[in-house]
Every structure is written in C-alpha cells, then in structure tokens.
Write a protein that holds these residues in place. Sequence first.
Motif, short mmCIF file in Angstrom:
data_model
loop_
_atom_site.label_atom_id
_atom_site.label_comp_id
_atom_site.label_asym_id
_atom_site.label_seq_id
_atom_site.Cartn_x
_atom_site.Cartn_y
_atom_site.Cartn_z
N LEU A 108 0.84 -1.18 0.00
CA LEU A 108 0.00 0.00 0.00
C LEU A 108 0.89 1.24 0.00
O LEU A 108 1.80 1.36 0.82
CB LEU A 108 -0.90 0.01 1.23
N LEU A 109 0.63 2.16 -0.92
CA LEU A 109 1.34 3.43 -0.96
C LEU A 109 0.40 4.54 -0.54
O LEU A 109 -0.72 4.66 -1.07
CB LEU A 109 1.87 3.72 -2.37
N VAL A 110 0.83 5.35 0.42
CA VAL A 110 0.08 6.52 0.85
C VAL A 110 1.01 7.72 0.66
O VAL A 110 1.98 7.88 1.39
CB VAL A 110 -0.37 6.41 2.32
N ALA A 111 0.71 8.55 -0.35
CA ALA A 111 1.66 9.61 -0.71
C ALA A 111 0.96 10.84 -1.27
O ALA A 111 1.28 11.31 -2.36
CB ALA A 111 2.67 9.07 -1.71
N PRO A 112 0.01 11.42 -0.54
CA PRO A 112 -0.69 12.59 -1.07
C PRO A 112 0.22 13.82 -1.08
O PRO A 112 1.06 13.98 -0.19
CB PRO A 112 -1.84 12.79 -0.09
N PRO A 113 0.06 14.67 -2.08
CA PRO A 113 0.79 15.94 -2.07
C PRO A 113 0.21 16.87 -1.00
O PRO A 113 -0.92 16.67 -0.53
CB PRO A 113 0.54 16.50 -3.47
N LEU A 114 0.98 17.86 -0.61
CA LEU A 114 0.43 18.89 0.28
C LEU A 114 -0.60 19.69 -0.51
O LEU A 114 -0.37 20.04 -1.67
CB LEU A 114 1.55 19.83 0.75
#
Length: 324
Positions: free
Chosen positions: A302-308
């Motif tokens: 699982l990748l969790v990588a939202p931009p600011l």
Amino acid sequence: MTTSADDTARALNLDDVDRIAKQHSNWGRWGAEDEIGTLNHVTDQHRVAAAQLVRTGEVISLALPFDSNGPQTGAFGRNNPIHYMMATGADALAGAQDHMPTTRHADDGITMPLSCGTQWDGLSHIFYEGMMYNGRSAALVSSDGAARNGVQNMRDKVVGRAVLLDLPRASGRQWLEPGEAVGPDTLDAAVEFSGVTVGTGDFVLIRTGQLAEVRARGSWGDYAGGRAPGLSIAAARWFADREVAGYATDTWGTEMIPNETADVFQPLHIIMLVHMGMLIGEMFDLEQLADRCAADGLNDFLLVAPPLPITGAVASPVNPLAIR
C-alpha cells in the motif's frame, strides 16, 4: 499507431516527441474539466484491494531528508530547504516570552522550492506548445499560481497499490550506469524478477540505484541534473498500455540523462505529464524499501503519498509511505 522499433534504433527529435505525445494523449478522456489525469485509474475498489496488501504493518518512508544537505546545487533556481527558528527554548529561558502566562513555546518555518527534494510533479509543471495537461493554456499559471491543474486537486488521490521494480537487483548489479536507458524490455525483466503484475491503477516505483551510488561515493556530485540512468521515450507506451496511475524513481528527473533528444529537454515529461496526465515522482529514496522487499520477496504494498494541498502549486514535496 504506437512507438515503433525504429524509434529505438535512431536518434529521436522533436517531431518524434510530438507524434508519440499525441498518440498517448489523454486530453478529454475524463472530460473537459479533469485535473487529475491518470489518477482517474485509481478507484475505491482499487484502494480496498491495496489495503489487503498490508501484511505486517511495517511503514517505510521513501522521502529524502528536507534539510540543507539535500541534492540541489542552485541549478534551475533550486536550492535546498532553509529551516529557521522563529522562537526557541533559549528565547523562553531568557524571558523573551514573558508576555504569555506560564506557557512557553518554539516555532519554526521553512523556505524551499517545492521541487527541491522528494516530490510529485503537478500537471501544471510542464508546458508544450504553450499548453499543459488537458489542453489548458500556460497562461493559467501566473504569479498567483496555477488556476487549473494545481496539485491541490490530488490531495486525496495518491493512495493505492504500488509495486517496486528493482532494476539493479533484476540485472545482478548494485546500480545502473549514468546515462543508461530504461525501456520496456528492462521494465518487463524487472516485473518478472519481482514476481508481481502491473496493471490499471497501480503506482510503479522504479529503483535505479542512483542513491546507493551517491552514498557509496559520499557526495551528491552531479545528481541534480547530471548524467543519470532513467526512462527512455520507448517506455511511454509501457505505462500507457498498463493504465498506470503514476510512477516515481530515485533520480532527479526520472528520464535518462543525457536525453535521447538533442532538441527537447526531458521529452518524457512532455509525453507523460503534459499529454498523458501522469503523476511523476522524483527523488524517492527506495533503498530501505528495496532491501526489505529483497529480504521477504514481497514487492507490492500500500502506498500513501498525497501531495500537500498547496492551492495553485505546480509541484509538492511529499513523505511517501510504503505500508507492507
């Protein structure tokens, strides 16, 4: 029409970039108002399935430290982060905060280009022929920021299944060589080596080993914009055919440098960012993740990588988390 074998056997130029970009264009595919491009491939069902990939709960950060020791040299106007204190413990002890009853505090700030470290390129980052993704004018990016295609539109989108393609391990090496091209055959070999599949809505993390080389050398050298292994133009079709949501590498610009095109700088950014609307991540630190994946053979997670959610920003720093 697709990228031809002849394209990989001769020098490419602007005409080729233009042709391939338009072959793979997603302008209008998700409607005239779309501002997230290939992130449309990630559905709620994809995220539910990705959550099932959490086997141990281990969390690995893929971010470089945001500090003055980063990779930037001032080229392209980019410096490393400048962290400063607005209030300190020394201030508190010296009585500088006596205007507040009992409570004392520390405060700090940071000044940095949003593309100076581990980051996502937004869909307003690159222009071609005066246009950005989905046929929007470059004029929409002004001193006030991006009126369309800003990174804030992706704030709740970058969560899903990711796969690691460890190119050096797949070829029995420590790292790829500077200027080495990564095309479809190399990607296919890495997929086979990893024992995973790559399909609709996936995020693909591509390790070239360049950060391992930097650390072995003991200096950044010309990491920021210098010779680097990376994706070739021929790789565009590979990502398009698989309906990948986004990709990231451990290099400064994801593409092979020197580029294949003498008359176009970073041609894949035109093809994949401007026309495909694909999320592109740069300077991801994949070393710890690669070691863990090699140890247990689990190469999807699982990748969790939202931009600011910086309104109108054309790029965003990120602390990507691989959850295994």
